[in-house]
Design an enzyme around this catalytic site. Structure first.
Site, mmCIF file in Angstrom:
data_model
loop_
_atom_site.group_PDB
_atom_site.id
_atom_site.type_symbol
_atom_site.label_atom_id
_atom_site.label_comp_id
_atom_site.label_asym_id
_atom_site.label_seq_id
_atom_site.Cartn_x
_atom_site.Cartn_y
_atom_site.Cartn_z
ATOM 1 N N SER A 100 30.191 47.553 46.908
ATOM 2 C CA SER A 100 30.682 47.628 45.518
ATOM 3 C C SER A 100 29.601 47.514 44.457
ATOM 4 O O SER A 100 29.901 47.629 43.262
ATOM 5 C CB SER A 100 31.737 46.547 45.281
ATOM 6 O OG SER A 100 32.949 46.904 45.896
ATOM 7 N N LYS A 103 29.520 50.191 41.870
ATOM 8 C CA LYS A 103 30.288 50.192 40.625
ATOM 9 C C LYS A 103 29.417 49.986 39.389
ATOM 10 O O LYS A 103 29.880 50.213 38.258
ATOM 11 C CB LYS A 103 31.393 49.145 40.712
ATOM 12 C CG LYS A 103 32.482 49.549 41.721
ATOM 13 C CD LYS A 103 33.382 48.407 42.110
ATOM 14 C CE LYS A 103 34.388 48.895 43.163
ATOM 15 N NZ LYS A 103 35.011 47.813 43.924
ATOM 16 N N SER A 155 36.183 43.838 40.842
ATOM 17 C CA SER A 155 35.744 44.876 41.790
ATOM 18 C C SER A 155 36.916 45.638 42.407
ATOM 19 O O SER A 155 36.931 45.927 43.599
ATOM 20 C CB SER A 155 34.888 44.259 42.904
ATOM 21 O OG SER A 155 34.125 45.242 43.561
#
Length: 425
Positions: A100, A103, A155
């Site tokens: 993640s 992101k 997230s």
């Protein structure tokens, strides 16, 4: 009377011979012109010397301590955010999945190419993403501003896809934008497939390039505001449901000077974290990839603290010394025999992050001499700045003024002056 006439005739014959010689030179004997004393430099000019500064001369005290040891991470990097200099690395160029931390790029593209007041509607595909989820329903709409908090604090994987479809038209279209941005940043070992970082073939970065992405992102004030927010409450556009995003970045509240940034975990990537911290005018970016697997969730925090502690303990901001005075260059075959140099642009680096063992060196890539004609502004060479063995920047050095070549009109002028001198003598 006879001696005066003889003197005049001798002068005329001498001048004619010089003129004929000049004509023959323009017929193919240019080398002789260049070697004629009248057209050679008449002063001794020292070549531009290499200049070297040790860190102590720039106000940096102490010696660099040993680098961080026993990191759990498979790949790790510590970067000076201002200069992009790598301060420490472990397998920093190894391609690895980044979970993640992906992101970070998703958020910065949304900020640059979207509008915070945009309405983003979840498709059935976005709503189908696995945990961690916002648990938005297909057809449910939100402000893009609110979804960026969902993306970075919690997230949420479904939120990442909804944003991607809104900005890029599809996940594939958004991935193309991510890869275009990576190319703009000069990244050569990064490739995006998903906006949320879920495991996918061909989705990877390196510890170093993840730091470079983060260093770019923290220049955006809105990005920094989002990642430093402890919690954010918001509602769907129809006001039927209320949500609360809470920051899951433990580094933000446990490390002095922490700016945040982003955690990550997948089965392939392991635990990942990309962090930023600022102290005493120094901003450091760290990344750790594959820093353990369950149950070792805390390894990424330990690795990050080691990297940051090493950086803040060993490096000091030093001011770049005043640029050396530029020497003149000898000119051959010109109507002037020397040429002054100027920097065509100032040095871009004004401060350097140094440790006690570093050395700054300025080297010159310049010819020993130059042949006319020369135009004002012509690039003649380069002033190269090196930190240890790594080049930091290259400043073009240009001709400060034009120098015309020796040509027939100039020769005639010389002959005329010479004739007048002999007559008057």
């Amino acid at each position: 009377m006879y001696s005066v006439l003889q003197k005049i005739i001798g002068t005329i014959l001498f001048s004619v011979s010089i003129f004929l010689a000049s004509v023959s030179l323009w017929s193919g004997l240019n080398t002789m012109v260049l070697q004629t004393p009248a057209f050679m430099p008449r002063e001794s000019i020292a070549p531009q010397k290499t200049v070297q500064y040790h860190a102590k001369e720039l106000g940096v005290t102490g010696k660099g301590k040993s680098t961080p040891s026993s990191l759990y991470a498979n790949g790790a990097c510590l970067l000076d955010a201002d200069s992009g200099r790598v301060l420490f690395q472990k397998n920093a160029d190894k391609k690895l999945p980044m979970a993640s931390t992906t992101k970070i790029m998703t958020c910065i593209i949304a900020l640059e190419q979207g509008n915070l007041k945009d309405t983003v509607t979840f498709s059935s595909y976005a709503a189908s993403m696995p945990d961690v989820q916002l648990n938005a329903r297909s057809g449910e709409s939100f402000l893009l501003k609110d979804l960026l908090y969902s993306l970075m604090l919690e997230s949420h994987n479904d939120t990442a896809v909804a944003i991607a479809e809104h900005i890029g038209g599809s996940v594939e279209g958004f991935a193309e934008k991510m890869n275009q941005k990576a190319a703009e940043l000069g990244l050569t070992n990064t490739h995006f497939v998903t906006p949320n970082g879920l495991d996918a073939d061909g989705h990877y970065t390196t510890a170093k390039e993840l730091c470079l992405i983060a260093a770019y992102a923290v220049q955006n004030e809105t990005f920094c505001k989002i990642i430093r927010t402890k919690s954010h409450s918001f509602s769907s556009k129809n006001k039927r449901r209320t949500f609360r995003a809470t920051n899951k970045d433990a580094f933000l509240t446990s490390y002095s000077g922490a700016i945040g940034i982003k955690t990550g975990f997948t089965g392939d990537a392991g635990y990942c974290f990309c962090g930023a911290a600022r102290r005493n005018g120094i901003t450091l970016i760290s990344s750790v990839l594959a820093s353990g697997w369950p149950p070792h969730k805390t390894y990424k925090w330990a690795d990050t603290r080691k990297l940051m502690n090493y950086g803040f303990a060993n490096f000091t901001n030093a001011t770049l010394p005043e640029a050396p005075t530029l020497e003149k260059l000898p000119v051959y075959g010109g109507q002037e025999t020397i040429m002054r140099l100027k920097r065509s642009k100032p040095a871009t680096e004004t401060k350097l992050l140094l440790t006690g063992t570093d050395t700054l060196k300025i080297e010159y890539d310049l010819p020993e001499s130059i042949t006319a004609p020369i135009r004002a502004g012509d690039i003649i060479g380069y002033e190269n700045y090196y930190l240890n063995d790594t080049q930091l920047q290259s400043v073009p050095l240009a001709a400060a003024h034009a120098v015309r070549e020796v040509d027939p009109p100039y020769m005639l002028k010389l002959i005329s002056n010479l004739f007048c001198f002999h007559v008057l003598a």
